[in-house]
Each structure stands twice: as structure tokens, then as C-alpha cells.
Design a protein around this motif. Structure first.
Motif, PDB file in Angstrom:
ATOM      1  N   GLU A 517       0.936  -0.913   0.474  1.00  0.00           N
ATOM      2  CA  GLU A 517       0.054  -0.069   0.132  1.00  0.00           C
ATOM      3  C   GLU A 517       0.807   1.177   0.080  1.00  0.00           C
ATOM      4  O   GLU A 517       1.621   1.213   0.170  1.00  0.00           O
ATOM      5  CB  GLU A 517      -0.906  -0.098   0.929  1.00  0.00           C
ATOM      6  N   TYR A 518       0.127   2.178  -0.008  1.00  0.00           N
ATOM      7  CA  TYR A 518       0.895   3.703  -0.683  1.00  0.00           C
ATOM      8  C   TYR A 518       0.900   4.464   0.945  1.00  0.00           C
ATOM      9  O   TYR A 518      -0.542   4.713   1.188  1.00  0.00           O
ATOM     10  CB  TYR A 518       0.442   5.246  -2.114  1.00  0.00           C
ATOM     11  N   VAL A 519       0.929   4.811   1.188  1.00  0.00           N
ATOM     12  CA  VAL A 519       0.915   5.417   2.811  1.00  0.00           C
ATOM     13  C   VAL A 519       1.616   6.859   2.286  1.00  0.00           C
ATOM     14  O   VAL A 519       3.444   7.063   1.745  1.00  0.00           O
ATOM     15  CB  VAL A 519       1.500   4.950   4.210  1.00  0.00           C
ATOM     16  N   ARG A 520       0.951   8.239   2.528  1.00  0.00           N
ATOM     17  CA  ARG A 520       1.116   9.425   2.091  1.00  0.00           C
ATOM     18  C   ARG A 520       2.432   9.952   3.634  1.00  0.00           C
ATOM     19  O   ARG A 520       1.930   9.789   4.642  1.00  0.00           O
ATOM     20  CB  ARG A 520       0.465  10.769   2.090  1.00  0.00           C
ATOM     21  N   VAL A 521       3.221  10.373   3.288  1.00  0.00           N
ATOM     22  CA  VAL A 521       4.400  11.024   4.380  1.00  0.00           C
ATOM     23  C   VAL A 521       4.040  12.253   4.565  1.00  0.00           C
ATOM     24  O   VAL A 521       3.819  13.564   3.693  1.00  0.00           O
ATOM     25  CB  VAL A 521       5.947  10.968   4.357  1.00  0.00           C
ATOM     26  N   ALA A 522       3.987  12.623   6.226  1.00  0.00           N
ATOM     27  CA  ALA A 522       4.064  14.067   6.578  1.00  0.00           C
ATOM     28  C   ALA A 522       5.280  14.847   6.712  1.00  0.00           C
ATOM     29  O   ALA A 522       5.805  14.318   7.247  1.00  0.00           O
ATOM     30  CB  ALA A 522       3.046  13.488   8.040  1.00  0.00           C
ATOM     31  N   GLY A 523       4.819  15.803   5.837  1.00  0.00           N
ATOM     32  CA  GLY A 523       6.099  17.036   5.743  1.00  0.00           C
ATOM     33  C   GLY A 523       6.770  16.302   4.212  1.00  0.00           C
ATOM     34  O   GLY A 523       7.871  17.328   3.903  1.00  0.00           O
ATOM     35  N   GLY A 524       5.616  15.936   3.439  1.00  0.00           N
ATOM     36  CA  GLY A 524       6.252  15.420   2.134  1.00  0.00           C
ATOM     37  C   GLY A 524       7.253  14.537   1.678  1.00  0.00           C
ATOM     38  O   GLY A 524       7.907  13.072   3.079  1.00  0.00           O
ATOM     39  N   GLY A 525       7.554  13.912   0.677  1.00  0.00           N
ATOM     40  CA  GLY A 525       7.619  12.796   0.982  1.00  0.00           C
ATOM     41  C   GLY A 525       6.045  11.406   0.485  1.00  0.00           C
ATOM     42  O   GLY A 525       5.334  11.438   0.833  1.00  0.00           O
ATOM     43  N   SER A 526       6.829  10.157   0.226  1.00  0.00           N
ATOM     44  CA  SER A 526       6.913   9.121  -0.205  1.00  0.00           C
ATOM     45  C   SER A 526       6.746   7.641   0.720  1.00  0.00           C
ATOM     46  O   SER A 526       7.732   7.775   1.140  1.00  0.00           O
ATOM     47  CB  SER A 526       5.842   8.289  -1.287  1.00  0.00           C
ATOM     48  N   CYS A 527       5.427   6.786   1.077  1.00  0.00           N
ATOM     49  CA  CYS A 527       6.312   5.414   1.886  1.00  0.00           C
ATOM     50  C   CYS A 527       5.084   4.197   0.874  1.00  0.00           C
ATOM     51  O   CYS A 527       3.830   4.177   0.936  1.00  0.00           O
ATOM     52  CB  CYS A 527       5.671   5.416   3.021  1.00  0.00           C
TER      53      CYS A 527
END
Length: 548
Positions: A517-527
């Protein structure tokens, strides 16, 4: 698909027929017959017909017979499961009562004999042939015996009565035979009708289940735009309306408009539309239940997402079949082009423009080779062979191996894990390919303009204790609209992308009972997070994973 359970008669393979109507008629006729006997026994004193030599016994006979008939009528419903015993008992009672009536009310012998014929005929409808003949013979012998032993008067009436009773006996046998044949045909017809009814009921249940579980929405609408029936798919495609909402114009105004346009002009609008917020787009189709009859119309709602998935499956299946020929026909010429470009780049007579052209050739050769590799992975996906891995050590080995085989330049790739082991069950080769694809994407797209990429491969336990591997970058992130489609095949936002990397990664994850799954990273970026199966749950998960 599962089918509805058939009724009990269909399960056992028999069609039980109940002689309910015949038995009720038989008992009610006996009740009327007993009422006639009783009325004759209690005739007024001033009437001389019929002659009653023993009025008291005649009245006792009428009352007893009437009481027995009432009991049999009252117990008719309880006796339906054993009709032969009840009918036989009733016929014995009828014959005995008739013989006693002949003795006590001799003047009405013709009527008594005729009513007894009805009893025997009705009994023959319900009894086997041998029993029917037995009771016909019993009634005949009883009447003949009564005539023989009765004292004849001077006019010789005994001979006449003997002939009459003989004719009645022949009638009894004829009625019993004919009614038995009629009853047999009636029971066969009832059994056939009941079996056909069970078959039709089961078929109706199967059809109803098929329509209810169809992926295509189905509605039945009358001429006043009122919905009479709809299946589960139509209910969901219309936004799960309440059961009391039946007006099509209120539930789906656009669908009602198209239905009106189709009814008036005969033209069908085949463009996709959304019937409710948050539901997939559908393409409606209309069909009359009968030609030139608009009173009821069937509406079919085709989910466009299902059509798209079928098209994707067909496309992927075609790619799998063509992958071998693609590899044979393209990879060899591609290798020759790439090798020739490398030799050309080594020439000392090349100017800057020519070198740029050679670089373009090399870039496109690499891109084409990547497309071929992704397509080949679709066709030669191997069975999952899960093993127990320590993800804490595995991520460090992966990062070290990746750095040895790829020149990162200024980009940063590092592994992060705690001191405690993170055990998980997965196929090492599949996990290698999944994380390699994710790291490639992170290094290629997860960077801010003018800055090197910073990527981490993290092994840890989630809050629920599930082992996970995360590939995290500090790039611009993925917009929400794009993030909803990134795992679909052939979807890409890059001009040199194939749109297969993330799709393959998710497919391999699912083959290992894992979730990507894709998880949005707080403060910018991707996980991108891969949730794996812990060893404690692998006992039931591994057999399914091995067959994936």
C-alpha cells in the motif's frame, strides 16, 4: 455459484401425493348418509313409510352411525398420513350400517344399496385394487346373505330382492374397478404435477439467485416509472436506497431521463453516467418485456469498472502469450543496437552532437529492455516458495547488494532496523523483486528538483505487531488523484515509464500473502509499505501462498 436447497420431496426423489380431497368427500358423504338414516329412524309417528319393525334399534343405529361419522370427520386431518387404514375402517362401518339398515328399515333397501355404491366407489379411489375388490365382495355377500336368510313372504319377494342385490353386487364390482383405475390416473397426474411444480419452484429459485448475484444491475420499471424489482448490483449502483423509495425519477433522475428518451424516440444513449455519489459509472440498456409494450421495461446497468478490468485481464493474458516471441524478436536486435552504439561511442572522431545521439540511443535501448523485462515477469511468474526471514538483517543485505550493482552517484540509500529481529514469512526472490522495484521508483521519482534522492528501506513491526518493510523517500509525494491509480497496470505519469512496476510489485506481494500500500508521509515524501505474514500465522497462510 451455490444453488438454493430443494424442497424435501425433491431431495428424497419422491413426490408424496395426499388424498386430502377424496378423504374429506368420503367422510362428509358418510356424515350425510348417517343423517339420512337417522332422519328415517326418527320419522314422525303419523307417517307409515318406511315401516320400522324395531323403531328403538333403528334409532340407536342412526345415532350410533351419525356419532361415528362425526368422529371420522373430526379426525380427517389427523388421518391424512394413513389413508388406507382410515378408508378401510370407514368402509367396514358403512357396510355394517347398511346391512343393519336393510334389516331395520327394509322399505328403503334400494336407497341404502345405492348409497353404499357411492361408499365403495369412493373407497376404491383411495385403496389398492385387491382391497377395493374385497369390500365390493363383502358388501355383495352381505346383501345376498341378508336376502337368503330373510323370511320370504307369500308373494315371493325374496327372489326379486335376491336378483336386485345380485345386480347391485355387480354394480359394486364395476364401480370399484372403474374408480380404482380413475384414482390411479389421478394419483399419477398429481404426482407428475407436484414434481413439475417442485422443478419449477427450484428453477425459479435458481433464476432468482442468479439475477440477484449478477454483476450487472437489473431493474424492472413500470410505465409510471415505479421500480418493482431490482437486484443487489442495481441497489449498490444506485447508492443503496431505502426499501420504500421506488420512484426512479427521484432515485436516479439521469436514468429516468434516458428511459423517457428511449421510450419516445427509440434511441439509446450509451455514454457512461454515475447514478449516485461514490458509485461506479454505468452504461444503461433498456429492453421491453414484450414487443411494442411499454408497460414494463427491464433496465440493465453495466458497471464500466468491470468492463475495464476484463479488458485489462485480456490485455495481460495476451501479453503473457506474446512475451516469448517478443523476447526472441526484440531482445537480440536490441542487444545488437546497444552494442553498436557502445562501439560507436568509443570512436575518436565523434563530435558532441554525435555523442548526444549515441546517448539517446543507449537510453532508449535501456528503456525498451526494461519494458521487455516487465512483460516477461508477467508471463513467467513462478510459484511462491516462502521462508522465514529476519527482515532486520535482510534489508541491510538488500541495500548492500543494490549499491554493489548500481551506481547511486549523489543519491543516498540506507537501511534502517532496530536491534530486535523482525521475523516474517515470504519468498526471498519475490520480496527482492518487490523492494527492488520500489527502490528504483523512489530513486527515480522521489527527489526534489536539484537535490539528490534520499531513500530509506525500513524493517519494523507495525502497531499491530505485523512485520513490515517500508521504502521511504523525501521527494514531493504523490497527488491523491494519482495515488488512487498507481497500482493499475499501464498507468504512468512519466514519459519513459511502463506502468507495470507497481502492478507487478502488488501481484507478487499478494502471492506471498502480503499487502502493498501507499502511505503519504507527513512533511513531504512517499512511503510504500509491504505488510508481511508473521511466522505465528504462517501455518494457515503458507499452503495458500504456495499455490499462488
Amino acid at each position: 455459484m451455490s444453488t438454493p436447497a430443494p424442497t424435501k420431496a425433491a431431495k428424497t426423489g419422491t413426490t408424496p401425493t395426499s388424498p386430502r380431497h377424496e378423504l374429506f368427500f368420503f367422510n362428509y358423504f358418510r356424515l350425510g348418509q348417517a343423517a339420512v338414516y337417522t332422519a328415517l329412524a326418527f320419522r314422525p309417528e303419523h307417517l307409515t313409510w318406511p315401516a320400522l319393525p324395531e323403531p328403538l334399534f333403528a334409532r340407536l343405529l342412526g345415532m350410533a352411525y351419525l356419532l361415528a361419522a362425526l368422529v371420522l370427520v373430526a379426525r380427517t386431518r389427523r388421518s391424512l398420513h394413513r389413508p388406507i387404514l382410515v378408508v378401510s375402517t370407514g368402509l367396514v362401518l358403512d357396510i355394517v350400517a347398511a346391512l343393519l339398515a336393510l334389516v331395520l328399515m327394509h322399505d328403503v333397501r334400494m336407497g341404502v344399496s345405492m348409497m353404499l355404491a357411492v361408499n365403495i366407489a369412493t373407497g376404491a379411489l383411495l385403496l389398492p385394487l385387491r382391497l377395493s375388490m374385497f369390500f365390493a365382495a363383502l358388501a355383495t355377500l352381505g346383501m345376498l346373505g341378508h336376502s337368503v336368510f330373510d323370511l320370504a313372504d307369500a308373494s315371493g319377494t325374496t327372489d326379486r330382492e335376491l336378483a336386485e342385490y345380485g345386480l347391485f353386487g355387480a354394480a359394486y364390482f364395476a364401480c370399484a374397478t372403474l374408480c380404482y383405475l380413475l384414482g390411479r390416473n389421478i394419483r399419477a397426474s398429481e404426482a407428475l404435477a407436484e414434481q413439475r411444480g417442485l422443478d419449477l419452484a427450484n428453477l425459479a429459485q435458481v433464476n432468482e439467485l442468479i439475477i440477484r448475484r449478477m454483476k450487472t444491475g437489473v431493474l424492472l420499471v413500470d410505465e409510471s416509472n415505479r421500480i418493482h424489482q431490482l437486484n443487489e448490483s442495481a441497489w449498490m449502483l444506485m447508492g443503496n436506497p431505502s426499501a420504500d423509495q421506488r420512484d426512479l425519477g427521484t432515485l436516479a433522475p439521469e436514468l429516468s431521463r434516458r428511459l423517457y428518451h428511449w421510450r419516445t424516440s427509440g434511441k439509446l444513449d450509451e455514454s457512461a453516467t454515475m447514478l449516485a455519489d461514490g458509485t461506479p459509472e454505468v452504461v444503461p440498456r433498456f429492453s421491453r418485456l414484450a414487443p411494442n409494450d411499454d408497460s414494463h421495461v427491464l433496465i440493465f446497468l453495466d458497471d464500466t469498472s468491470l468492463v475495464s478490468r476484463r479488458a485489462e485481464e485480456l490485455t495481460l493474458s495476451s501479453l503473457g502469450r506474446l512475451s516469448a516471441s517478443i523476447a526472441h524478436e526484440i531482445r537480440n536486435p536490441l542487444a545488437a543496437i546497444h552494442y553498436s552504439a557502445q562501439l560507436l561511442a568509443e570512436s575518436t572522431d565523434m563530435n558532441d552532437t554525435d555523442l548526444r545521439m549515441v546517448e539517446i540511443i543507449n537510453n532508449h535501448c535501456s528503456r525498451l529492455n526494461e519494458i521487455i523485462e516487465n512483460i516477461l515477469q508477467l508471463s513467467r511468474r513462478e510459484r511462491s516458495r516462502p521462508e522465514t526471514l529476519d527482515l532486520s538483517q535482510w534489508v541491510h543485505h538488500f541495500v548492500a547488494e543494490y549499491k554493489q550493482g548500481n551506481d547511486l552517484g549523489a543519491d543516498i540509500l540506507r537501511a534502517v532496523s532496530g536491534s530486535e529481529p523482525v521475523a516474517a514469512v515470504a519468498d526471498p526472490q519475490h520480496l527482492q523483486q518487490v523492494i527492488w522495484n520500489l527502490v528504483q521508483n523512489a530513486l527515480r521519482y522521489g527527489r526534489l528538483p536539484g537535490e539528490p534522492a534520499r531513500v530509506m528501506v525500513v524493517a519494523r513491526h507495525s502497531e499491530a505487531g505485523v512485520p513490515i518493510v517500508e521504502v521511504i523517500d523525501r521527494g514531493p509525494g504523490i497527488p491523491p488523484k494519482v495515488a488512487a491509480q498507481i497500482f493499475e497496470p499501464f498507468f504512468t505519469t512519466h514519459e519513459y515509464g511502463t506502468g507495470l512496476g507497481l502492478y507487478l510489485a502488488r501481484q507478487m506481494s499478494e502471492a506471498n500473502q502480503a499487502a502493498l500500500e501507499y502511505v503519504r508521509v507527513a512533511g513531504g515524501g512517499s512511503c510504500f509499505r509491504v505488510s508481511l505474514t508473521p511466522p505465528a500465522r504462517s501455518a494457515t497462510a503458507l499452503p495458500a501462498a504456495a499455490q499462488a
